[in-house]
Design a protein around this motif. Structure first.
Motif, PDB file in Angstrom:
ATOM      1  N   LEU A 111      50.548 -51.056  60.476  1.00  0.00           N
ATOM      2  CA  LEU A 111      49.928 -50.344  61.595  1.00  0.00           C
ATOM      3  C   LEU A 111      48.575 -50.950  61.922  1.00  0.00           C
ATOM      4  O   LEU A 111      48.205 -51.088  63.103  1.00  0.00           O
ATOM      5  CB  LEU A 111      49.771 -48.863  61.253  1.00  0.00           C
ATOM      6  CG  LEU A 111      51.047 -48.025  61.200  1.00  0.00           C
ATOM      7  CD1 LEU A 111      50.740 -46.614  60.716  1.00  0.00           C
ATOM      8  CD2 LEU A 111      51.723 -47.989  62.562  1.00  0.00           C
ATOM      9  N   TRP A 112      47.838 -51.316  60.908  1.00  0.00           N
ATOM     10  CA  TRP A 112      46.548 -51.990  61.084  1.00  0.00           C
ATOM     11  C   TRP A 112      46.751 -53.308  61.835  1.00  0.00           C
ATOM     12  O   TRP A 112      46.025 -53.603  62.794  1.00  0.00           O
ATOM     13  CB  TRP A 112      45.933 -52.221  59.710  1.00  0.00           C
ATOM     14  CG  TRP A 112      44.570 -52.837  59.691  1.00  0.00           C
ATOM     15  CD1 TRP A 112      43.770 -53.147  60.762  1.00  0.00           C
ATOM     16  CD2 TRP A 112      43.831 -53.241  58.527  1.00  0.00           C
ATOM     17  NE1 TRP A 112      42.593 -53.711  60.344  1.00  0.00           N
ATOM     18  CE2 TRP A 112      42.599 -53.772  58.974  1.00  0.00           C
ATOM     19  CE3 TRP A 112      44.101 -53.170  57.162  1.00  0.00           C
ATOM     20  CZ2 TRP A 112      41.649 -54.270  58.087  1.00  0.00           C
ATOM     21  CZ3 TRP A 112      43.149 -53.656  56.276  1.00  0.00           C
ATOM     22  CH2 TRP A 112      41.934 -54.200  56.742  1.00  0.00           C
ATOM     23  N   ALA A 113      47.745 -54.059  61.416  1.00  0.00           N
ATOM     24  CA  ALA A 113      48.018 -55.350  62.066  1.00  0.00           C
ATOM     25  C   ALA A 113      48.442 -55.160  63.520  1.00  0.00           C
ATOM     26  O   ALA A 113      47.990 -55.895  64.415  1.00  0.00           O
ATOM     27  CB  ALA A 113      49.105 -56.094  61.292  1.00  0.00           C
ATOM     28  N   TYR A 114      49.300 -54.171  63.766  1.00  0.00           N
ATOM     29  CA  TYR A 114      49.752 -53.939  65.142  1.00  0.00           C
ATOM     30  C   TYR A 114      48.613 -53.430  66.019  1.00  0.00           C
ATOM     31  O   TYR A 114      48.523 -53.798  67.208  1.00  0.00           O
ATOM     32  CB  TYR A 114      50.906 -52.938  65.152  1.00  0.00           C
ATOM     33  CG  TYR A 114      52.181 -53.460  64.545  1.00  0.00           C
ATOM     34  CD1 TYR A 114      52.627 -54.746  64.819  1.00  0.00           C
ATOM     35  CD2 TYR A 114      52.948 -52.677  63.688  1.00  0.00           C
ATOM     36  CE1 TYR A 114      53.810 -55.225  64.258  1.00  0.00           C
ATOM     37  CE2 TYR A 114      54.119 -53.154  63.127  1.00  0.00           C
ATOM     38  CZ  TYR A 114      54.536 -54.420  63.411  1.00  0.00           C
ATOM     39  OH  TYR A 114      55.696 -54.903  62.856  1.00  0.00           O
ATOM     40  N   ALA A 115      47.735 -52.594  65.468  1.00  0.00           N
ATOM     41  CA  ALA A 115      46.596 -52.098  66.237  1.00  0.00           C
ATOM     42  C   ALA A 115      45.678 -53.250  66.645  1.00  0.00           C
ATOM     43  O   ALA A 115      45.172 -53.291  67.777  1.00  0.00           O
ATOM     44  CB  ALA A 115      45.832 -51.057  65.424  1.00  0.00           C
ATOM     45  N   ARG A 116      45.451 -54.196  65.725  1.00  0.00           N
ATOM     46  CA  ARG A 116      44.644 -55.379  66.054  1.00  0.00           C
ATOM     47  C   ARG A 116      45.303 -56.203  67.142  1.00  0.00           C
ATOM     48  O   ARG A 116      44.638 -56.725  68.052  1.00  0.00           O
ATOM     49  CB  ARG A 116      44.446 -56.252  64.808  1.00  0.00           C
ATOM     50  CG  ARG A 116      43.549 -55.624  63.755  1.00  0.00           C
ATOM     51  CD  ARG A 116      43.422 -56.505  62.525  1.00  0.00           C
ATOM     52  NE  ARG A 116      42.622 -57.714  62.797  1.00  0.00           N
ATOM     53  CZ  ARG A 116      43.094 -58.952  62.797  1.00  0.00           C
ATOM     54  NH1 ARG A 116      44.382 -59.167  62.574  1.00  0.00           N
ATOM     55  NH2 ARG A 116      42.300 -59.976  63.031  1.00  0.00           N
ATOM     56  N   ALA A 117      46.639 -56.323  67.076  1.00  0.00           N
ATOM     57  CA  ALA A 117      47.358 -57.099  68.081  1.00  0.00           C
ATOM     58  C   ALA A 117      47.314 -56.425  69.450  1.00  0.00           C
ATOM     59  O   ALA A 117      47.207 -57.100  70.479  1.00  0.00           O
ATOM     60  CB  ALA A 117      48.809 -57.295  67.640  1.00  0.00           C
TER      61      ALA A 117
END
Length: 208
Positions: A164-170
């Motif tokens: 979720l952290w990675a997708y939020a950054r993306a």
């Protein structure tokens, strides 16, 4: 998917992803060794019964207590690589922020469901400990297998949180290949990666 489908960089989310993946790989290895142990136990049971009329004592009990390890030890590892069964008919047509929003929502739902299961299975394990629950034949304690399920679901939630952290950054940056997030692969790429894994070529690439 192979491990190469998850991009790594020097960001905080990537470092956390790599650190957690070391644990996930170890647990996945333990799951594989458990499968090997179950196979050897089955062979010993069958040969012992056929040749010496002495089957393995408590065979069914052992097998039922080992199944959770096979099913759950590789749960977070598979999630990290995007290897769980999924339907990509719609998501596969998306790109950019639209894709990452869809992945974010799907991962969030998975994490919420797994979180509910963590509390339910932990409560179930607690009752097994209090009651001294055991199998019917050789009286193996059932609590360890039940606790394992809760712990592995909790680890799965941590993996989902990282994604979720990675997708939020993306979503915020609009990047096409975010770190710490599994990339969707077409059938040809999946087949090539699986062939490399079986042949050992993937290990050679990582060694370089």
């Amino acid at each position: 998917m192979s491990a190469s489908s998850v991009r790594e960089d020097g960001s905080a989310v990537s470092r956390a992803d790599v650190a957690l993946h070391h644990l996930e790989r170890l647990l996945n290895l333990l799951g594989g060794l458990t499968i090997l142990g179950m196979m050897l136990l089955s062979v010993a049971h069958i040969l012992g019964r056929k040749l010496f009329d002495t089957p393995v004592s408590g065979y069914i009990d052992w097998m039922t207590q080992l199944v959770p390890a096979v099913a759950f030890l590789g749960l977070a590892y598979t999630q990290r690589l995007g290897g769980h069964i999924r339907m990509d008919i719609l998501v596969g047509r998306l790109a950019g922020r639209g894709l990452w929003v869809a992945e974010f929502v799907g991962t969030l739902l998975m994490m919420l469901i797994a979180g509910v299961l963590v509390f339910g299975t932990w409560d179930h394990a607690g009752r097994a400990i209090q009651l001294g629950d055991s199998t019917t034949d050789i009286h193996l304690p059932t609590a360890p297998a039940k606790v394992l399920i809760s712990v592995m679901l909790a680890l799965f939630c941590i993996r989902c949180l990282l994604q979720l952290w990675a997708y939020a950054r993306a979503i915020g940056s609009g990047e096409t290949e975010p770190a710490a997030a599994p990339m969707i692969e077409d059938a040809a790429t999946q087949a090539r990666n699986e062939a490399e894994t079986v042949s050992g070529l993937e290990d050679e690439k990582e060694a370089r």
